[in-house]
Design a protein around this motif. Sequence first.
Motif, PDB file in Angstrom:
ATOM      1  N   UNK A 262       0.866  -1.187   0.000  1.00 17.03           N
ATOM      2  CA  UNK A 262       0.000   0.000   0.000  1.00 17.03           C
ATOM      3  C   UNK A 262       0.900   1.234   0.000  1.00 17.03           C
ATOM      4  N   UNK A 263       0.810   2.041  -1.084  1.00 15.83           N
ATOM      5  CA  UNK A 263       1.638   3.242  -1.240  1.00 15.83           C
ATOM      6  C   UNK A 263       0.709   4.432  -1.388  1.00 15.83           C
ATOM      7  N   UNK A 264       0.901   5.452  -0.570  1.00 13.67           N
ATOM      8  CA  UNK A 264       0.063   6.645  -0.677  1.00 13.67           C
ATOM      9  C   UNK A 264       0.845   7.870  -0.189  1.00 13.67           C
ATOM     10  N   UNK A 265       0.492   9.022  -0.804  1.00  8.69           N
ATOM     11  CA  UNK A 265       1.063  10.312  -0.425  1.00  8.69           C
ATOM     12  C   UNK A 265      -0.034  11.179   0.175  1.00  8.69           C
ATOM     13  N   UNK A 266       0.316  11.966   1.194  1.00  4.21           N
ATOM     14  CA  UNK A 266      -0.688  12.778   1.882  1.00  4.21           C
ATOM     15  C   UNK A 266      -1.294  13.825   0.961  1.00  4.21           C
ATOM     16  N   UNK A 267      -0.507  14.379   0.059  1.00  6.43           N
ATOM     17  CA  UNK A 267      -1.012  15.376  -0.873  1.00  6.43           C
ATOM     18  C   UNK A 267      -0.192  15.302  -2.148  1.00  6.43           C
TER      19      UNK A 267
ATOM     20  N   UNK B 129       8.239  13.510   5.430  1.00  6.35           N
ATOM     21  CA  UNK B 129       8.446  12.243   6.124  1.00  6.35           C
ATOM     22  C   UNK B 129       8.029  11.103   5.196  1.00  6.35           C
ATOM     23  N   UNK B 130       8.976  10.193   4.924  1.00  6.58           N
ATOM     24  CA  UNK B 130       8.669   8.932   4.257  1.00  6.58           C
ATOM     25  C   UNK B 130       8.697   7.842   5.330  1.00  6.58           C
ATOM     26  N   UNK B 131       7.628   7.042   5.394  1.00  3.61           N
ATOM     27  CA  UNK B 131       7.552   5.998   6.419  1.00  3.61           C
ATOM     28  C   UNK B 131       7.196   4.665   5.756  1.00  3.61           C
ATOM     29  N   UNK B 132       7.991   3.625   6.075  1.00  4.34           N
ATOM     30  CA  UNK B 132       7.756   2.262   5.591  1.00  4.34           C
ATOM     31  C   UNK B 132       7.478   1.391   6.811  1.00  4.34           C
ATOM     32  N   UNK B 133       6.271   0.809   6.856  1.00  2.00           N
ATOM     33  CA  UNK B 133       5.822   0.058   8.032  1.00  2.00           C
ATOM     34  C   UNK B 133       5.418  -1.345   7.614  1.00  2.00           C
ATOM     35  N   UNK B 134       5.843  -2.349   8.417  1.00  2.00           N
ATOM     36  CA  UNK B 134       5.432  -3.723   8.177  1.00  2.00           C
ATOM     37  C   UNK B 134       5.068  -4.372   9.501  1.00  2.00           C
TER      38      UNK B 134
ATOM     39  N   UNK C  87       8.247  -3.627  12.071  1.00  2.00           N
ATOM     40  CA  UNK C  87       9.259  -2.579  12.033  1.00  2.00           C
ATOM     41  C   UNK C  87       8.697  -1.372  11.300  1.00  2.00           C
ATOM     42  N   UNK C  88       9.075  -0.176  11.766  1.00  2.00           N
ATOM     43  CA  UNK C  88       8.711   1.075  11.098  1.00  2.00           C
ATOM     44  C   UNK C  88       9.989   1.875  10.878  1.00  2.00           C
ATOM     45  N   UNK C  89      10.274   2.226   9.613  1.00  2.00           N
ATOM     46  CA  UNK C  89      11.461   2.993   9.251  1.00  2.00           C
ATOM     47  C   UNK C  89      10.999   4.375   8.781  1.00  2.00           C
ATOM     48  N   UNK C  90      11.563   5.436   9.373  1.00  2.00           N
ATOM     49  CA  UNK C  90      11.176   6.811   9.055  1.00  2.00           C
ATOM     50  C   UNK C  90      12.351   7.525   8.423  1.00  2.00           C
ATOM     51  N   UNK C  91      12.137   8.065   7.233  1.00  2.00           N
ATOM     52  CA  UNK C  91      13.132   8.892   6.529  1.00  2.00           C
ATOM     53  C   UNK C  91      12.640  10.328   6.566  1.00  2.00           C
ATOM     54  N   UNK C  92      13.427  11.213   7.173  1.00  2.00           N
ATOM     55  CA  UNK C  92      13.059  12.622   7.322  1.00  2.00           C
ATOM     56  C   UNK C  92      14.011  13.483   6.489  1.00  2.00           C
ATOM     57  N   UNK C  93      13.473  14.298   5.607  1.00  2.00           N
ATOM     58  CA  UNK C  93      14.250  15.257   4.830  1.00  2.00           C
ATOM     59  C   UNK C  93      13.863  16.661   5.247  1.00  2.00           C
ATOM     60  N   UNK C  94      14.823  17.585   5.365  1.00  2.00           N
ATOM     61  CA  UNK C  94      14.528  18.912   5.912  1.00  2.00           C
ATOM     62  C   UNK C  94      13.573  19.702   5.035  1.00  2.00           C
ATOM     63  N   UNK C  95      12.879  20.661   5.669  1.00  2.00           N
ATOM     64  CA  UNK C  95      11.901  21.480   4.953  1.00  2.00           C
ATOM     65  C   UNK C  95      12.546  22.325   3.863  1.00  2.00           C
TER      66      UNK C  95
ATOM     67  N   UNK D 103       4.437  12.421   3.505  1.00  2.00           N
ATOM     68  CA  UNK D 103       3.673  13.610   3.858  1.00  2.00           C
ATOM     69  C   UNK D 103       4.529  14.597   4.617  1.00  2.00           C
ATOM     70  N   UNK D 104       3.975  15.790   4.803  1.00  2.00           N
ATOM     71  CA  UNK D 104       4.675  16.854   5.516  1.00  2.00           C
ATOM     72  C   UNK D 104       4.360  16.767   6.996  1.00  2.00           C
ATOM     73  N   UNK D 105       5.371  17.035   7.823  1.00  2.00           N
ATOM     74  CA  UNK D 105       5.178  17.050   9.261  1.00  2.00           C
ATOM     75  C   UNK D 105       4.691  18.432   9.676  1.00  2.00           C
ATOM     76  N   UNK D 106       3.565  18.505  10.376  1.00  2.00           N
ATOM     77  CA  UNK D 106       3.081  19.826  10.813  1.00  2.00           C
ATOM     78  C   UNK D 106       4.100  20.495  11.735  1.00  2.00           C
ATOM     79  N   UNK D 107       4.223  21.798  11.541  1.00  2.00           N
ATOM     80  CA  UNK D 107       5.139  22.553  12.391  1.00  2.00           C
ATOM     81  C   UNK D 107       6.502  22.728  11.763  1.00  2.00           C
TER      82      UNK D 107
END
Length: 658
Positions: free
Chosen positions: A523-528, A575-580, A639-647, A566-570
Amino acid sequence: MVPILLLLAISMLVLVTALSISAIYYDMAEAGKSRRSMEEALAAAERALANTTVDYAAWGEAVDNLVDRTDLEWADRNIGVYLGAIHQITASLVIDQRGKVIYASLNGKALPDPDKWGPIPPAMQRMLKQAQAAPPGRPVAVTGLVSINGGLFMTAVADIRREEGGAPIPDGKVMVFMKTMDRPALLAIFKPVLEEMDILTMRPPSGIFRLELPLREALAPADAPPVAWLSWTAPMPALSFLLKLSWFLVPLLLLLLGGAFAVLQRVQRNAMKDMVDVASLHRLQTRAQVMAESVPDLLCLLRNGRVELINPAGCRLLGAASAAELQGRYFVDLVVPVGRVAFQRVLHSELPSQKDAGQWHHLELLSLCGATVPVELWLRPITRMGDDEIILFARDRRLELARRAQIHAAEARATIADRAKVHFLANISHELRTPLNAIIGFSAILRDELLGHLGAPQYRDYAVDIHDGGVYLLRLVNDLLDIARLDAGELELREGWVDVGTLLERVERLTAQKASERGVRLVVRAAQGGMRILGDEVRLKQTLVNLIGNAIIYTDGPGEVQVTAGLEPGSGDIIFKVTDKGIGMSMEAMRLALEPFAQVDTGLARRQAGAGLGLPLAKGYTEAHGGSLTLQSSPGRGTSVTVRLPAARVQQPLTVPP
């Protein structure tokens, strides 16, 4: 007197308690060994029955006389009378695909009417289904316990097919061998590991010195109640040994208690007498002298700037044979000329103020032989009345400076080695790519038969294996080169604006086939929509492909892998997140997973191929973009892997006002 007796009594009580606890823990370990031995013996008996069943189910004559045609006389001779006499098989059954008993023998005698055997128990029905569903090839025996009319039987079930293997026969039959689990049979199974065992019980046994082994039917749910228990006396070698020696240990302990009391009483009287004879001033003087001589660095007392007292370590540091060579000399004369002004300033102006006391100063001293000794000085005033007395402490810095020089040299060598490693890997990867490209290209021509038919179909299979191996090796060479570049900080990014939706679509196409083969729902989806990020599209795509590939691999059985963006509020970070919901990892396993070439030591993970570069590369690519990669996992929960790239790397879609 009373405290001594109490102390001795407590000591003896502690000793007895320690012996008892040690014996209990030893007996508990022996009980665990006994339980494991029982389980291993039961498993060995099941394996032996399974081997016998597979041998007969894969026998060609069994297929000819039981599947191709039904010869009950052959069955009676070979799996009835013979097995009952030789292998002590209690019952032998042949059952067709509909669950009907075609042949049945009990205690080596064939039943005239097999239908009178009765209904097939639920446990045996489960075993029949699993045996019939075995993959093509040599038959696989399904073993376990089956309860029939209050009796318990060790049972093995195998689909009847030929020795050379093959798919299950649609109208084939299943062979069932059963051994009764009565007292003689149990004693025969467990006699090598246990001297005495109670009869098989149908109720949980009781007693604090008894061990039990619950027995459940074959393929029963994990929470199913046991149908019987094996019960035997727990081994207690340590406690038995202590009980046998109690007649000897108790008098011995009492004798030791009396002797220790007499010795302690005498020692106490002598100590009180000696304490009266020792003067407290002499004790203090001796302690101070020992402390000064024990200090490994220079320690001296200055009076009006002259050396009054100095310890042996200070004499060795300054090259003096004894303290007499230094006593009476101005300490400033022992400082190198270029540092004497600074030492005088510290000695006469800074040091008397208590706020500066305790500071360390770097100076160089001159030994009596003229050698320069770099030191670290610390001064503390004692009194300012009359003659000024100062305590001076100096630490030799030669070893420290030598270590620093070695560290700097090692860092320089490491930097040069890292650069040489990157250059070497770049050169060797270039040398490997040339033949690999030829291998991949020519194998693709052979695989697709572009120049004509190859003949035997095995040639095309070989070409496919050569092509896949070459592609895998080329990818591994590229990963090794990127790992080396990341370690040396020389990875170059080809940055551009990348559409997040397009990136996710490409990643989904690359991993969809692998997920389908594993039975995993992706399941692949983008917030916007419309978001873009500034980065290296190839490295970002490889990062997500590596993470999704790991999630698919370590999802055991049908499951789901979710990929969100999706974008992190604030903060505005993307944020890219891969969860299994796979096997998960412990804290130590997560630490190893982020190390290059490391393998996580779990049962399923060790069965997966790979060089251990997926997560380290993903982490390195993310940090090269100024981001971060974090892991959250728990064994058995996924496992949940979070990739964060700066704004600063995110470009949001423009919104048109209504």
